[in-house]
Design a protein around this motif. Structure first.
Motif, PDB file in Angstrom:
ATOM      1  N   THR A  46       0.772  -1.205   0.093  1.00  0.00           N
ATOM      2  CA  THR A  46       0.070  -0.059   0.049  1.00  0.00           C
ATOM      3  C   THR A  46       0.698   1.284   0.101  1.00  0.00           C
ATOM      4  N   ASP A  49      -4.202   1.268  -2.928  1.00  0.00           N
ATOM      5  CA  ASP A  49      -4.575   0.057  -2.709  1.00  0.00           C
ATOM      6  C   ASP A  49      -4.465  -0.271  -1.381  1.00  0.00           C
ATOM      7  N   PRO A  50      -5.171   0.338  -0.688  1.00  0.00           N
ATOM      8  CA  PRO A  50      -5.121   0.035   1.015  1.00  0.00           C
ATOM      9  C   PRO A  50      -5.827  -1.452   1.066  1.00  0.00           C
ATOM     10  N   THR A  85     -10.040  -4.602  -0.370  1.00  0.00           N
ATOM     11  CA  THR A  85      -9.745  -3.251  -0.278  1.00  0.00           C
ATOM     12  C   THR A  85     -10.118  -2.684   1.250  1.00  0.00           C
TER      13      THR A  85
END
Lengths: 234, 234
Positions: free
Chosen positions: A15, A30-31, A64
């Protein structure tokens, strides 16, 4: 600019936290849902305001963190053009720029792993490649409308044409590499070196990889921005 | 300067590759035996010559790659002053500088986790802290002659007095953080914030952590620079 790479060990996902040091506006690329608390704590400690959660694509291997982060912070969830994510607050297409103060995040459509996928070039020298180009590898192309020919075209025409010193930060790494450069990948990436389009396609069609463990839950959840509560109701 | 952080997922260990871009001389800090092939390949691809394997301390959680790397490349294995490692080619003590071309690696003795332990300050702004200061944590002090009072003194007097913007690269991270700064750690490290020496010692003496899984094999192996063949004969 503030730039931080973060790692989710279970899924080997990176991330990225990007922020303008003057305005304190931040984006997370992109967590991962399991890491939302960690990421929020860091954002708070650094005195940042989360403006955007930005996806490179609809992931098949993890859920996500965008839905949860949006619920807590009110940030916008932004996904690539054509991504099947009805939950998104916005779409970003090839050539568009997202700004955080003076920081510029340029979307470069790098399809192939999935049929909607962006790389993001930050301030012209930090390239977040998602699941297109990996360090000495690349994303698989055998599900979710993957297309090895498109992968080859986009990586060789849109990423390998960037300056050699451009830093490559991938969406995953499974061997403990954190960063590379375009110059290195052009020279040493075994998926591309010495391969024309046809032999690249042949190679990708014969990888015979098992499906990601979480694909059955991750894809539908991510189409709803990882909003698992909504999922349960649906 | 070339600087690369590398990760060993099994033990959550960071290895650092440092090199002078002109002379191509390189050092690896805290290599891991299982990652020797990966590290050598990267060194070769980058056109570097491995001059040194540098340890922050005698590790208890993984076996060093130094012995194997030395056998293959002829590099020198360098350990902190007073480390019980008869195998070492050289010792480096507080205040000494190791040079790789124009790159300067300054040893800062940060005892406490073990009774011989260096942090390394690279070109005055990249601080490799080994198992002294972690990101929002610190190394344990309950075996291998650990000493929480010394840990407190050295971290607060020798590391927290560096400029706030100094980058902190730890020997391990278990939560997916890769880098921090001295300013952040002074402000947010829960092991140190609001604690005087006595309460820090009390805290460290009451962590009740299980021993690292590999301690019984790792410590004696690392005292022989990870030369497992010699180990087997001994």
């Amino acid at each position: 600019m503030l730039f931080r790479q973060l790692f989710d060990k279970e899924t080997s996902t990176y991330t990225y936290l990007i922020a303008d040091e003057k305005t304190k506006e931040a984006a997370l690329v992109d967590p991962v849902i399991e890491q939302v608390d960690r990421d929020l704590k860091l954002i708070q400690e650094l005195g940042l305001t989360l403006r955007y959660c930005l996806e490179t694509h609809i992931h098949a291997d993890h859920i996500t963190g965008t839905g949860k982060l949006r619920e807590i912070t009110g940030c916008d969830g932004i996904v690539p053009e054509n991504a099947q994510a009805v939950c998104a607050n916005g779409f970003i297409k090839d050539g568009e720029v997202l700004k955080l103060g003076d920081v510029e995040i340029l979307a470069i459509a790098t399809l192939g792993h999935t049929d909607s996928h962006n790389s993001y070039l930050v301030n012209q020298n930090i390239l977040l490649t998602g699941d297109s180009l990996f360090i000495r590898g690349c994303g698989r192309t055998d599900f979710q409308s993957g297309d090895p020919g498109l992968m080859y075209d986009r990586v060789t025409q849109k990423l390998f044409t960037l300056p050699d010193e451009t830093l490559v930060y991938p969406g995953h790494d499974y061997r403990g590499h954190l960063v590379s450069t375009i110059g290195e990948e052009k020279q040493y990436n075994p998926r591309f070196v010495g391969k024309d389009r046809a032999s690249f396609i042949e190679q990708m069609n014969n990888l015979n990889l098992p499906n990601p463990k979480k694909i059955a839950e991750a894809v539908p959840a991510n189409q709803k921005c990882g909003n698992v509560a909504v999922m349960a109701e649906a």
